[in-house]
Design an enzyme around this catalytic site. Structure first.
Site, PDB file in Angstrom:
ATOM      1  CB  CYS A 100      14.352 -23.436  16.851  1.00 43.87           C
ATOM      2  SG  CYS A 100      15.445 -24.529  16.705  1.00 43.87           S
ATOM      3  CB  CYS A 103      16.569 -26.317  12.485  1.00 45.02           C
ATOM      4  SG  CYS A 103      16.001 -27.276  13.942  1.00 45.02           S
ATOM      5  CB  SER A 104      13.361 -23.207  11.596  1.00 42.54           C
ATOM      6  OG  SER A 104      12.878 -24.369  11.026  1.00 42.54           O
ATOM      7  CB  CYS A 105      11.914 -26.306  16.695  1.00 41.71           C
ATOM      8  SG  CYS A 105      12.923 -27.707  16.127  1.00 41.71           S
TER       9      CYS A 105
HETATM   10 FE    FE Z   1      14.359 -26.332  14.894  1.00 42.67          FE
END
Ligand code: FE
Length: 192
Positions: A100, A103-105
């Site tokens: 991602c 961000c950190s999906c």
């Molecule tokens: Fe994300």
């Protein structure tokens, strides 16, 4: 850290954790154990079961690749809502990896908690620019003629890699196969 790495819930969770430890109601070890359970076992084990079934059941595999979200609903995984999930298959010609960039999906429902490196800005930016180098640094040295595809997760779409089944595992049961599947192989930074 950016946006949903620091949701109010995360801050509340940290505050509660500190308080419970301070009051002697909980130990840091107990908390770590829960985190390890979700990050190393329960979460990724859901994904591993999906992969194992795809390896032994061609019809399921086809459904999985066509519509990951509904194929995974055939399992009754508890907890973790299923976002739109797209499953991408590793083959002799193509290797897939997931990131991602924003961000950190991450596909929580099938892989549990994201590993620390997945949230690292270095991984998020470099895996797109120089995937072969980054994968090699992570221990995956891919042949030069293997195409690498990087899939950028978002709040709307999450990706999971269907790793190639190792030759030595042919003929094993679905349960045995699930034990072979690692979290990292389903993010695409490891081969089995
Ligand atoms: Fe994300």
């Amino acid at each position: 850290m950016t946006d949903h790495d620091r949701e109010p819930q995360a801050i509340r969770a940290e505050a509660l954790e500190s308080l419970l430890i301070e009051k002697g109601l909980l130990t840091a070890d107990a908390i770590d154990e829960v985190i390890v359970r979700y990050s190393e076992r329960v979460g990724p084990m859901n994904g591993a079961r999906v992969v194992a079934r795809a390896w032994i059941d061609p019809d399921f595999k086809q459904r999985l690749l066509e519509d990951g979200t509904s194929a995974i609903n055939e399992f009754s995984f508890e907890g973790g809502r299923i976002e739109k999930l797209v499953v991408v298959e590793n083959t002799e010609k193509v290797h897939n990896a997931v990131v991602c960039t924003l961000c950190s999906c991450y596909p929580w429902a099938v892989l549990g908690l994201p590993p620390r490196w997945y949230k690292d800005p270095q991984y998020r930016s470099r895996i797109v620019r120089e995937p072969r180098t980054v994968l090699k640094e992570m221990g995956l040295d891919l042949p030069a003629d293997l195409e690498i595809r990087i899939w950028d997760s978002s709040a709307e779409v999450r990706y999971m890699v269907l790793p190639q089944q190792p030759e030595h595992s042919l003929g094993k049961s679905e349960q045995e196969l699930a034990q072979l599947v690692t979290r990292n192989s389903m993010v695409g930074v490891e081969s089995l």
